[in-house]
Structure formats: C-alpha cells, structure tokens
Design a protein around this motif. Sequence first.
Motif, PDB file in Angstrom:
ATOM      1  N   UNK A 178       0.798  -1.228   0.000  1.00  0.00           N
ATOM      2  CA  UNK A 178       0.000   0.000   0.000  1.00  0.00           C
ATOM      3  C   UNK A 178       0.823   1.265   0.000  1.00  0.00           C
ATOM      4  N   UNK A 179       2.114   1.176  -0.343  1.00  0.00           N
ATOM      5  CA  UNK A 179       2.965   2.362  -0.374  1.00  0.00           C
ATOM      6  C   UNK A 179       2.663   3.198  -1.609  1.00  0.00           C
ATOM      7  N   UNK A 180       3.315   4.341  -1.723  1.00  0.00           N
ATOM      8  CA  UNK A 180       3.031   5.268  -2.821  1.00  0.00           C
ATOM      9  C   UNK A 180       3.298   4.641  -4.182  1.00  0.00           C
ATOM     10  N   UNK A 181       4.330   3.807  -4.272  1.00  0.00           N
ATOM     11  CA  UNK A 181       4.708   3.205  -5.559  1.00  0.00           C
ATOM     12  C   UNK A 181       3.880   1.972  -5.895  1.00  0.00           C
ATOM     13  N   UNK A 182       3.129   1.432  -4.939  1.00  0.00           N
ATOM     14  CA  UNK A 182       2.396   0.192  -5.188  1.00  0.00           C
ATOM     15  C   UNK A 182       3.351  -0.947  -5.477  1.00  0.00           C
ATOM     16  N   UNK A 183       4.387  -1.064  -4.652  1.00  0.00           N
ATOM     17  CA  UNK A 183       5.441  -2.050  -4.853  1.00  0.00           C
ATOM     18  C   UNK A 183       4.881  -3.472  -4.801  1.00  0.00           C
ATOM     19  N   UNK A 184       5.285  -4.306  -5.753  1.00  0.00           N
ATOM     20  CA  UNK A 184       4.861  -5.699  -5.802  1.00  0.00           C
ATOM     21  C   UNK A 184       5.977  -6.577  -5.240  1.00  0.00           C
ATOM     22  N   UNK A 185       5.620  -7.451  -4.293  1.00  0.00           N
ATOM     23  CA  UNK A 185       6.613  -8.318  -3.668  1.00  0.00           C
ATOM     24  C   UNK A 185       6.143  -9.764  -3.740  1.00  0.00           C
ATOM     25  N   UNK A 186       7.097 -10.689  -3.695  1.00  0.00           N
ATOM     26  CA  UNK A 186       6.806 -12.120  -3.645  1.00  0.00           C
ATOM     27  C   UNK A 186       7.621 -12.738  -2.514  1.00  0.00           C
ATOM     28  N   UNK A 187       6.932 -13.477  -1.623  1.00  0.00           N
ATOM     29  CA  UNK A 187       7.620 -14.112  -0.495  1.00  0.00           C
ATOM     30  C   UNK A 187       6.963 -15.456  -0.200  1.00  0.00           C
ATOM     31  N   UNK A 188       7.692 -16.287   0.509  1.00  0.00           N
ATOM     32  CA  UNK A 188       7.162 -17.542   1.040  1.00  0.00           C
ATOM     33  C   UNK A 188       7.419 -17.516   2.544  1.00  0.00           C
ATOM     34  N   UNK A 189       6.519 -16.856   3.277  1.00  0.00           N
ATOM     35  CA  UNK A 189       6.719 -16.585   4.697  1.00  0.00           C
ATOM     36  C   UNK A 189       5.410 -16.836   5.463  1.00  0.00           C
ATOM     37  N   UNK A 190       5.464 -16.763   6.769  1.00  0.00           N
ATOM     38  CA  UNK A 190       4.292 -17.020   7.593  1.00  0.00           C
ATOM     39  C   UNK A 190       3.305 -15.849   7.512  1.00  0.00           C
ATOM     40  N   UNK A 191       2.080 -16.107   7.986  1.00  0.00           N
ATOM     41  CA  UNK A 191       1.058 -15.066   7.990  1.00  0.00           C
ATOM     42  C   UNK A 191       1.497 -13.865   8.819  1.00  0.00           C
ATOM     43  N   UNK A 192       2.065 -14.105   9.991  1.00  0.00           N
ATOM     44  CA  UNK A 192       2.509 -13.001  10.841  1.00  0.00           C
ATOM     45  C   UNK A 192       3.575 -12.171  10.158  1.00  0.00           C
TER      46      UNK A 192
END
Length: 481
Positions: free
Chosen positions: A253-267
């Motif tokens: 939700x940052x100004x740039x609308x940065x797209x990220x991909x991760x394999x991490x826990x919900x927290x």
Amino acid sequence: MLLGGSMAFAADPNGNHDHGATSYTLQGDCAFLPAARATEFHGNAGTAGLRLGMAGNQWVVFEDALQAFNLYRGEDNSQPAYRTNGKGVTWTLADLQAESNQIYTQLIPPGQIRKQIKSGCMTLGNDEDRNFLPGNVQVDFDVFASTNYNLMQDLANNGFIDEAVPYIQNRLDLMVKSGNPEGIGNTNHTGVGPFDTQFDIIMDLLSGDVIASSLDHINEGIHNAANGYMKKAHGYVKTNDAGTLINMTYTLGDEAGTVVSHNITASDWIQVALNAVATPAASSPSAARLVSRDAGENHGSHDLSANGCGTAGDYLFCEYAVLNKANTHESRVHHVETPNGVVITVPTDGYQPVHVGFVWITELAFQINAGNTDVTGMNGTTLSTLGIPNTDGVNGDKIYSLALLATSENGNQGRSFINFLRSPEGQAAYIAGGFTGVADPDAGKCYARPVLNTTTNKMESAATNRTGPGACDDWLDNGQF
C-alpha cells in the motif's frame, strides 16, 4: 439558541435544566459538515420541542422508531398524528404545529454532533475555496446517542451530561459489491478456515490493489469499533499462527504500489504489509489530513509507532495503517459514502469508487430488507450470516448509549424518549432493523459519573456499576456517593 459562556442549572418543576450542579462551557470551533452530506437533518430546530442528536447509522430504523414513539407518548389512549414519507403526502400549517410533529433530528457521525454540542454550532458548506459564506446550524440538543463511549466520557468531563445509559447493540461487517469480486476475506491460505478469513481481511485492507473506504477517525463513532476489531484480528492471527508458509505475490500500500513475492508465515506477511504503511504515503488521507488539520485533527503524526500501533518490526494492524495507504478513501459520513462508492467505477456525484468499507450490519440489513443486492456483506445477503466472523471474540456486539444533555430545554420529553428507546416498544423498532437488543438495560456499567482524579485534581468521568452503593443511582438521586 446557545450563546457562549458558562451555564449552571438548578432543579425546575417542568423538568428543564435540572442537572443540579452540572455546568458546561461552550468551547472550540464549530463542527463542519459538507452540505452534500447533510442528508439526515430532519425538522426545524427553532420550533421543535424535542431535539435529537443520534449516531448516524440509526437512520435505517428512525422513521419507524419515531412513529412508535408518537404512539408511546400518546395520552388518554389517543394516537398522536404522524405521516409517513410516502408519495403524495401533504402537510398543512396545523399539521406542522402539532406537538407530535415537532421533533428535530440529526443522524450524522456522533463525533461531529459531539463537537456541535461542545461549540454550540455547525457550519455546512463545500470543501472549496469559493465557499466563503457557509450555512450554519445551532441546536440546543435534548438527547445525544453515540456508538463510542469515549465521546460520552468527553461530554461528561466537560459538564454536558451526568450519565449515559445503554439501549441497543450492533456489530461490524465489511460492505462489498455483490458477489464480493475482490474476494475480501475469502482466500484459502493455510487450509484453516477461521484463521484464513481473519488473515485475508487484514491483507486485503492493507493491499495496494484494494481501495478501502476508511473511517474519519475523529468524528465517526464506528471508527472506534473498527480500530478495536483490527487490533483483535491481528492479535488472533499472531496467537494462532502455526508457522505455515504462505507463498504469494502481493501489492503493497505504499506510494509506488510495490509488488513483492515471499514464502513466509502469515505473521511475517502482515509485518511486510505494515512496514510499507508505517508512515503516511504522500497521497494518503493521513498525509492530506496532517496538512489541513481537517475536522480538528489533533495528532502530531500518523506514524504507526506514534499512535499505539506497535514499534518497528512489531507493528500492530490498526486504523492508521489503512489511512496511511496511498489508495484509501477517507469518508466523512460512511453510511452515505461507502454504499455509493462500492457500486461505481469512476468518481460520480462527488463519490469515490471503493472496493470495501466497514459498516454496521444494520446498514446491510436495510439494503436487504429494501431488496437492494448491489451491495452485500463480505459473506453475502443472508441476515443470519451478516457480520465479520466473531472468531475468538474479535467482532463482538458494540453497545450504543444515550444521554440527556445539559443543553436540554425539555428534560421531560428528553427523558421520555430515552425511556422509550429502552422500552419493549423502542427495542422492537430497532431489532426489526437488524439491531440486537440489550438483554438487561439496567445491568452493566454506568458510562459517566464524575470522580476525582488525584493526579490532575480534576473531576473526571469513570465507569461504575449502575446500581448499588456508590453507583450512578446514588449520584443521580442524591447528588453524592
């Protein structure tokens, strides 16, 4: 009409201004409401014998409630005259002069009414520089109703009320377009349904792909319930996170609308999303409000760490996180703006397109009862399923309270209305509109009675038992504990 200055009232045989030693001082700037949002002003404040300032979402039941009140207060088994809002209804001067028709009602966010009560005035106008001469409203309210105890406590601390009593309950839902096209709360992340629902709601409200209709966190009473839900939902996810890795691509939700991909826990996913909005994005409602100080903004910043939303690396999901998003719309009157925003795709008639927004379930019940399925709750249109799931108590019922005000010019009528709302007749009118009745209106806490704060050496309100020694009854009956 009220003029500036300190007022003190003694007992009056007609029930007017009988708050004993209670006093108040008008203070602050006038409340402000855009003229286009003043759709729920009813009656003539200058001639009415009963003036009501009611939390706005009660508009869904208020016509039926006032008609039931007219019957409730009828004398000698007579039925006071009332008119419905049907087409073809006409009025005569005699009709308008009838006592049963002399009621003035405002159904807008209670925070704005609170400010109107404290200042004695409200200005109505456009959010434009050319609005050089706004209209104004001055009302000596008899009764105030709120969804937010903090507003009642503030009025008590400033001498405007002696106590506030509970009368009805409501709970939150998320309003979406029919079919929930954004899938709010519906994504299967771990295979554990209740956990996935709460986690997905958090991630959707923080997403740069989802336009949230967020709440005016100063003037809209519902914001308090929404903020409480957000924190409880995040606490539930942290407590119940089994460590399952969630592999997904997500827009921040940052100004740039940065797209990220991760394999991490919900927290960990929630922390990633919160890190992106730890400070306000440049085009966010938070950034705009901190510049304009609109609606009495009194915060030095909207940084999460400065507003009770945790610290770096351990942020807590809260209303400021959503207000800090670049693609959030902040409403002034959510029960007007959110339904209109959900059904449009481009700005229309001053409304902004949104995907989702917090509402009370009663607003959805009204739409369902009216046969309108353009907007629904996150789980559809069945009355029995309305509401964000109350998993481990994250979305419990919220109790509304109401109070007789020191500004009242007709204490008897004000008390009669309060008694009506707490009566079986009043409860029935509200329950028919989707509210939940209070099981025992005389149980629980009294919301405001003055006690000495030994730190500040000032009399401040505090919750106490409604009955028994040292309770509100003692204060109201005897003026002392």
